[in-house]
Design an enzyme around this catalytic site. Structure first.
Site, PDB file in Angstrom:
ATOM      1  N   ASN A  24     -41.585 -42.286  14.460  1.00 37.36           N
ATOM      2  CA  ASN A  24     -40.816 -41.086  14.763  1.00 37.36           C
ATOM      3  C   ASN A  24     -41.204 -40.659  16.174  1.00 37.36           C
ATOM      4  O   ASN A  24     -42.302 -40.142  16.388  1.00 37.36           O
ATOM      5  CB  ASN A  24     -41.181 -40.000  13.735  1.00 37.36           C
ATOM      6  CG  ASN A  24     -40.581 -38.649  14.068  1.00 37.36           C
ATOM      7  OD1 ASN A  24     -39.724 -38.535  14.934  1.00 37.36           O
ATOM      8  ND2 ASN A  24     -41.052 -37.621  13.363  1.00 37.36           N
ATOM      9  N   TRP A  25     -40.302 -40.905  17.118  1.00 40.05           N
ATOM     10  CA  TRP A  25     -40.635 -40.597  18.516  1.00 40.05           C
ATOM     11  C   TRP A  25     -40.519 -39.108  18.832  1.00 40.05           C
ATOM     12  O   TRP A  25     -40.886 -38.687  19.931  1.00 40.05           O
ATOM     13  CB  TRP A  25     -39.721 -41.405  19.458  1.00 40.05           C
ATOM     14  CG  TRP A  25     -40.203 -42.809  19.689  1.00 40.05           C
ATOM     15  CD1 TRP A  25     -41.162 -43.476  18.974  1.00 40.05           C
ATOM     16  CD2 TRP A  25     -39.761 -43.707  20.711  1.00 40.05           C
ATOM     17  NE1 TRP A  25     -41.348 -44.739  19.488  1.00 40.05           N
ATOM     18  CE2 TRP A  25     -40.491 -44.913  20.557  1.00 40.05           C
ATOM     19  CE3 TRP A  25     -38.821 -43.631  21.732  1.00 40.05           C
ATOM     20  CZ2 TRP A  25     -40.309 -46.011  21.393  1.00 40.05           C
ATOM     21  CZ3 TRP A  25     -38.639 -44.729  22.563  1.00 40.05           C
ATOM     22  CH2 TRP A  25     -39.381 -45.906  22.397  1.00 40.05           C
ATOM     23  N   LYS A  26     -39.947 -38.341  17.894  1.00 39.11           N
ATOM     24  CA  LYS A  26     -39.761 -36.896  18.129  1.00 39.11           C
ATOM     25  C   LYS A  26     -39.045 -36.690  19.470  1.00 39.11           C
ATOM     26  O   LYS A  26     -38.191 -37.496  19.814  1.00 39.11           O
ATOM     27  CB  LYS A  26     -41.111 -36.170  18.063  1.00 39.11           C
ATOM     28  CG  LYS A  26     -41.880 -36.535  16.790  1.00 39.11           C
ATOM     29  CD  LYS A  26     -43.081 -35.687  16.537  1.00 39.11           C
ATOM     30  CE  LYS A  26     -43.749 -36.130  15.238  1.00 39.11           C
ATOM     31  NZ  LYS A  26     -44.850 -35.276  14.856  1.00 39.11           N
ATOM     32  N   GLU A  35     -45.953 -35.828   4.244  1.00 31.66           N
ATOM     33  CA  GLU A  35     -46.578 -35.471   5.513  1.00 31.66           C
ATOM     34  C   GLU A  35     -47.253 -34.106   5.391  1.00 31.66           C
ATOM     35  O   GLU A  35     -46.588 -33.068   5.567  1.00 31.66           O
ATOM     36  CB  GLU A  35     -45.525 -35.415   6.625  1.00 31.66           C
ATOM     37  CG  GLU A  35     -44.827 -36.739   6.865  1.00 31.66           C
ATOM     38  CD  GLU A  35     -44.364 -36.866   8.315  1.00 31.66           C
ATOM     39  OE1 GLU A  35     -44.732 -37.849   8.949  1.00 31.66           O
ATOM     40  OE2 GLU A  35     -43.676 -35.968   8.810  1.00 31.66           O
ATOM     41  N   SER A  37     -51.019 -38.261  11.521  1.00 28.35           N
ATOM     42  CA  SER A  37     -52.176 -38.878  12.182  1.00 28.35           C
ATOM     43  C   SER A  37     -52.494 -40.279  11.676  1.00 28.35           C
ATOM     44  O   SER A  37     -53.668 -40.665  11.623  1.00 28.35           O
ATOM     45  CB  SER A  37     -53.402 -37.963  12.085  1.00 28.35           C
ATOM     46  OG  SER A  37     -53.136 -36.731  12.740  1.00 28.35           O
ATOM     47  N   GLY A  53     -50.170 -34.713  13.966  1.00 24.87           N
ATOM     48  CA  GLY A  53     -50.588 -34.564  15.361  1.00 24.87           C
ATOM     49  C   GLY A  53     -51.964 -33.957  15.556  1.00 24.87           C
ATOM     50  O   GLY A  53     -52.305 -33.560  16.672  1.00 24.87           O
ATOM     51  N   HIS A  62     -37.984 -32.994   8.188  1.00 28.60           N
ATOM     52  CA  HIS A  62     -39.310 -33.040   8.826  1.00 28.60           C
ATOM     53  C   HIS A  62     -39.810 -31.602   8.998  1.00 28.60           C
ATOM     54  O   HIS A  62     -39.023 -30.697   9.294  1.00 28.60           O
ATOM     55  CB  HIS A  62     -39.221 -33.747  10.178  1.00 28.60           C
ATOM     56  CG  HIS A  62     -40.560 -34.064  10.755  1.00 28.60           C
ATOM     57  ND1 HIS A  62     -41.352 -33.096  11.337  1.00 28.60           N
ATOM     58  CD2 HIS A  62     -41.269 -35.216  10.806  1.00 28.60           C
ATOM     59  CE1 HIS A  62     -42.493 -33.655  11.727  1.00 28.60           C
ATOM     60  NE2 HIS A  62     -42.468 -34.947  11.416  1.00 28.60           N
ATOM     61  N   GLY A 117     -45.954 -40.789  14.158  1.00 29.66           N
ATOM     62  CA  GLY A 117     -45.492 -40.076  15.342  1.00 29.66           C
ATOM     63  C   GLY A 117     -46.150 -40.637  16.599  1.00 29.66           C
ATOM     64  O   GLY A 117     -45.723 -41.649  17.142  1.00 29.66           O
ATOM     65  N   GLU A 121     -41.245 -30.169  11.336  1.00 32.58           N
ATOM     66  CA  GLU A 121     -40.915 -29.574  12.642  1.00 32.58           C
ATOM     67  C   GLU A 121     -39.486 -29.038  12.652  1.00 32.58           C
ATOM     68  O   GLU A 121     -39.203 -28.008  13.271  1.00 32.58           O
ATOM     69  CB  GLU A 121     -41.163 -30.606  13.760  1.00 32.58           C
ATOM     70  CG  GLU A 121     -42.669 -30.814  13.960  1.00 32.58           C
ATOM     71  CD  GLU A 121     -43.063 -32.166  14.531  1.00 32.58           C
ATOM     72  OE1 GLU A 121     -42.192 -32.918  15.009  1.00 32.58           O
ATOM     73  OE2 GLU A 121     -44.268 -32.475  14.475  1.00 32.58           O
TER      74      GLU A 121
HETATM   75  P1  PGA Z   1     -48.243 -37.960  13.949  1.00 32.59           P
HETATM   76  O1  PGA Z   1     -46.800 -37.460  13.438  1.00 32.59           O
HETATM   77  O2  PGA Z   1     -48.366 -39.419  13.530  1.00 32.59           O
HETATM   78  O3  PGA Z   1     -48.199 -37.805  15.428  1.00 32.59           O
HETATM   79  O4  PGA Z   1     -49.262 -37.115  13.271  1.00 32.59           O
HETATM   80  C1  PGA Z   1     -46.264 -37.890  12.221  1.00 32.59           C
HETATM   81  C2  PGA Z   1     -44.929 -37.234  11.971  1.00 32.59           C
HETATM   82  O5  PGA Z   1     -44.783 -36.035  12.215  1.00 32.59           O
HETATM   83  O6  PGA Z   1     -43.981 -37.895  11.513  1.00 32.59           O
END
Ligand code: PGA
Length: 263
Positions: A23-25, A179, A224, A185, A108, A245, A110
């Protein structure tokens, strides 16, 4: 209770294909496609016993799909629940398919936080995805305070029951990503036992909801996940892959995680 869950896992073992999803966000310009070229070249040398997916920003989906070959799938990070119309700035599932996407992440945390997307909306997005032939990746996770209060199982089950779509006739494919919000993150992750308990619960809810189809739906861990912890996390019962991510932005890290999945 845990025993029941473990048996359920055994029923499912071997039926679920592993999925390593990036997931490149809101990261990645055209120059980042160089990483995709490295990923596709490396994938060609590795066993194809797991699926590999990257979800870039919408602006890169078409270009990524054009160079991704047949081993790397491309996905969106969001879709609207309607097909088209007066929704400035939004993207429909049909548009994602038209750009070359095969999956879409919905719900997600976010998106839930930044855009106030509630579970009922997530359910309708997943339904729209399924109707166009996209595979939805439905994300669920608890807050740190909820985990501390011992509410994780209750929270996950509640979010799932509200977010899971009704399967249209003939659709069987759906992915759930667990998640924990506090792990995204941050470099923090739950213990392997904690991950196993939540994944077993998710499997139970999937089977309750979809019957036998629920045994075949991949359950990804996200938050993470890195080359250094991927092998251990992927060895946990009912962990059928990862939603990654930060570590999906660099080909070397992402491929190391894929290697852990096919080892
Ligand atoms: P992260 O994000 O691997 O940077 O913790 C995962 C995600 O939000 O899908």
């Amino acid at each position: 209770m845990l025993g029941e869950r473990v048996n359920l896992f055994k029923m499912g073992t071997g039926m679920v294909r592993t999925l390593i999803a990036g997931n490149w966000k809101m990261n990645g310009l055209k120059s980042a496609l160089a990483e995709v070229e490295k990923i596709t070249a490396r994938l060609a040398e590795l066993p194809d016993t797991a699926d590999c997916l990257l979800c870039p920003p919408a602006t890169l989906i078409g270009a990524m799909a054009a160079i991704s070959g047949d081993r790397l799938y491309v996905g969106g990070q969001y879709c609207h629940n309607k097909t088209s119309g007066a929704h400035t700035g939004d993207i429909s599932a049909e548009m994602l398919v038209d750009s070359g996407a095969r999956y879409v992440i919905v719900g997600h945390s976010e998106r839930r936080d930044d855009h106030a997307e509630r579970s009922a909306y997530v359910k309708s997005q997943a339904g729209a995805a399924l109707r166009t032939g996209l595979i939805p990746i439905v994300c669920v996770g608890e807050e740190y305070a909820q985990r501390k209060r011992g509410e994780t199982a209750e929270v996950i089950e509640r979010i799932m029951r509200k977010s899971l779509p009704t399967m249209p006739e003939g659709s069987h494919d759906l992915v759930v990503a667990y998640e924990p919000k506090w792990a995204i993150g941050t470099g923090e992750i739950p213990t392997m036992e904690e991950i196993g308990v939540v994944h077993a619960l998710i499997r139970k809810v999937l089977v309750d909801t979809y019957g036998m189809d629920g045994l075949k739906m991949p359950i990804l861990y996200g938050g993470s996940m890195k080359p250094g912890n991927a092998a251990e996390i992927l060895s946990v019962a009912e962990v059928n892959g990862g939603l990654i991510g930060g570590a999906s932005l660099k080909a070397d890290d992402f491929i190391s995680i894929y290697e852990a999945a096919v080892a």
